[in-house]
Write an enzyme that holds these catalytic residues in place. Structure first.
Site, mmCIF file in Angstrom:
data_model
loop_
_atom_site.group_PDB
_atom_site.id
_atom_site.type_symbol
_atom_site.label_atom_id
_atom_site.label_comp_id
_atom_site.label_asym_id
_atom_site.label_seq_id
_atom_site.Cartn_x
_atom_site.Cartn_y
_atom_site.Cartn_z
ATOM 1 N N ASP A 25 10.456 7.386 0.987
ATOM 2 C CA ASP A 25 10.207 7.958 -0.576
ATOM 3 C C ASP A 25 11.364 9.238 -0.620
ATOM 4 O O ASP A 25 11.794 9.945 0.044
ATOM 5 C CB ASP A 25 8.858 8.913 -0.528
ATOM 6 C CG ASP A 25 7.590 7.913 -0.672
ATOM 7 O OD1 ASP A 25 7.886 6.575 -0.872
ATOM 8 O OD2 ASP A 25 6.548 8.581 -0.562
ATOM 9 N N LYS A 82 6.805 3.920 -8.173
ATOM 10 C CA LYS A 82 5.279 3.956 -8.140
ATOM 11 C C LYS A 82 4.660 4.022 -9.605
ATOM 12 O O LYS A 82 5.167 4.475 -10.508
ATOM 13 C CB LYS A 82 4.646 4.756 -7.530
ATOM 14 C CG LYS A 82 4.990 4.677 -6.253
ATOM 15 C CD LYS A 82 4.430 6.053 -5.162
ATOM 16 C CE LYS A 82 4.473 6.090 -3.715
ATOM 17 N NZ LYS A 82 4.085 4.898 -3.025
ATOM 18 N N GLY A 154 0.300 11.239 2.909
ATOM 19 C CA GLY A 154 0.371 12.424 2.638
ATOM 20 C C GLY A 154 -0.225 13.336 3.938
ATOM 21 O O GLY A 154 -0.300 14.685 3.658
ATOM 22 N N ARG A 166 -4.591 -3.256 11.994
ATOM 23 C CA ARG A 166 -5.302 -3.878 13.056
ATOM 24 C C ARG A 166 -6.312 -4.877 12.614
ATOM 25 O O ARG A 166 -6.480 -5.980 12.911
ATOM 26 C CB ARG A 166 -5.941 -3.082 14.129
ATOM 27 C CG ARG A 166 -5.007 -2.753 15.181
ATOM 28 C CD ARG A 166 -5.773 -1.701 16.286
ATOM 29 N NE ARG A 166 -5.007 -1.213 17.445
ATOM 30 C CZ ARG A 166 -4.544 -1.857 18.475
ATOM 31 N NH1 ARG A 166 -4.856 -3.228 18.435
ATOM 32 N NH2 ARG A 166 -3.697 -1.514 19.218
ATOM 33 N N GLY A 215 1.023 7.742 6.383
ATOM 34 C CA GLY A 215 0.997 8.587 7.834
ATOM 35 C C GLY A 215 1.956 8.498 8.970
ATOM 36 O O GLY A 215 1.933 9.092 9.904
ATOM 37 N N GLY A 236 6.584 8.025 3.808
ATOM 38 C CA GLY A 236 6.690 8.929 2.515
ATOM 39 C C GLY A 236 6.766 10.397 2.793
ATOM 40 O O GLY A 236 8.045 10.875 2.570
ATOM 41 N N SER A 237 6.002 11.053 3.200
ATOM 42 C CA SER A 237 6.324 12.571 3.420
ATOM 43 C C SER A 237 7.080 12.912 4.513
ATOM 44 O O SER A 237 7.631 13.873 4.971
ATOM 45 C CB SER A 237 4.957 13.307 3.360
ATOM 46 O OG SER A 237 4.277 13.077 2.207
#
Length: 295
Positions: A25, A82, A154, A166, A215, A236-237
């Site tokens: 990102d 997005k 996030g 999984r 995550g 992402g973050s």
């Protein structure tokens, strides 16, 4: 004038080319250049990273087209952007701008709580999130060319991405030993298209790549998701909310590529500085969990 629609084969092939890589990102051209220099296979252009979207609250929409254009002009690797779940016009605008992929994303506030986009009516390929085989098969049935775990964006907490990957993999394994009668019943139970489930059984795997997302915050997180069978990793973050974005970006790319070289991953993890601040998923209310968006 009739619309030109890209074939599933072409769209899926484009996504297949990103396999084994990291997609990051970015919110501006400078970050995009850092991602490209670190070895990212693509970037996701957006106005705010998921942790900032979560902190700001309110309604999260498609990024300002200027930001997307700046990122597209800054790098030579593919650029994703997005759009809101079910927002036909945002998706058409991004397609007209020439982005390489659109993420119909639960990170943004859904525009439609009943219908996802009919992605097979677009030329541009789509990536979508999933938590289980039912969600995966529905998105494929709508025309998604690439999947990713939803995880919990996030948060810097990998637990939900692990759970989702999984679960999808276990459900695919279960499907491969079913006969056609059982697959029809499974389609009913999952709310999934029967023909998509038959395709998955025939292939022994999903017909599109499935990346880990939601995550990933450290090189070890990225390697874990590859170990569990992800085709690649979205971050992402985790990069630009860390203490040293350039170091984290390079380390996560290397850990994704060499995910079973544990000594190397240990070396890559040294002296990186602090990772992004994490959130305890259990302290988030149902309404605060982005993974609950979409169906």
């Amino acid at each position: 004038m009739s619309k030109i629609v890209g074939s599933d084969k072409v769209k899926r092939g484009m996504a297949e080319m990103q396999k084994g890589g990291v997609i990051m990102d970015v919110v501006n051209a400078e970050q995009a250049k850092i991602a490209e220099a670190a070895g990212a296979v693509a970037v996701m252009a957006l106005e705010r990273v998921p942790s900032d979207i979560r902190a700001a609250g309110g309604v999260a929409r498609m990024a300002d087209p200027r930001i997307v254009e700046e990122v597209m002009n800054a790098v030579s690797i593919p650029v994703m952007a997005k759009g809101r779940i079910g927002h036909i016009t945002e998706a058409r605008v991004l397609e007209a701008m020439g982005v390489d992929y659109i993420d119909e994303s639960e990170v943004l506030t859904p525009a439609d709580e009943e219908f996802h986009l009919k992605k097979d009516e677009f030329t541009v390929p789509f990536v979508c999130g999933c938590r289980d085989l039912g969600e995966a098969a529905r998105r494929i049935g709508e025309g998604a060319a690439m999947l990713r775990t939803k995880g919990e964006p996030g948060t810097g907490n990998i637990v939900e991405a692990v759970r989702h990957l999984r679960k999808v993999n276990a459900q695919v394994r279960k499907l491969t030993v079913m006969n056609d009668d059982e697959i029809m019943t499974e389609a009913k139970l999952l709310g999934a298209p029967y023909e998509v489930l038959k395709e998955i059984k025939a292939l022994g795997k999903l017909p599109v790549v499935n990346f880990a997302a939601g995550g990933v915050a450290t090189p070890a997180d990225a390697a874990l998701m590859m170990e569990l069978g992800a085709d690649g990793v979205f971050v992402g973050s985790g990069i630009f909310k860390s203490e040293s974005p350039e170091k984290f970006a390079k380390a996560i790319v290397q850990a994704t590529t060499h995910y079973q070289d544990y000594k190397l991953i240990g070396e890559l993890s040294k002296e990186l500085g602090a990772a992004m601040k994490g959130l305890d998923i259990n302290k988030l209310s149902l309404e605060e969990r982005m993974q609950e968006r979409g169906w």
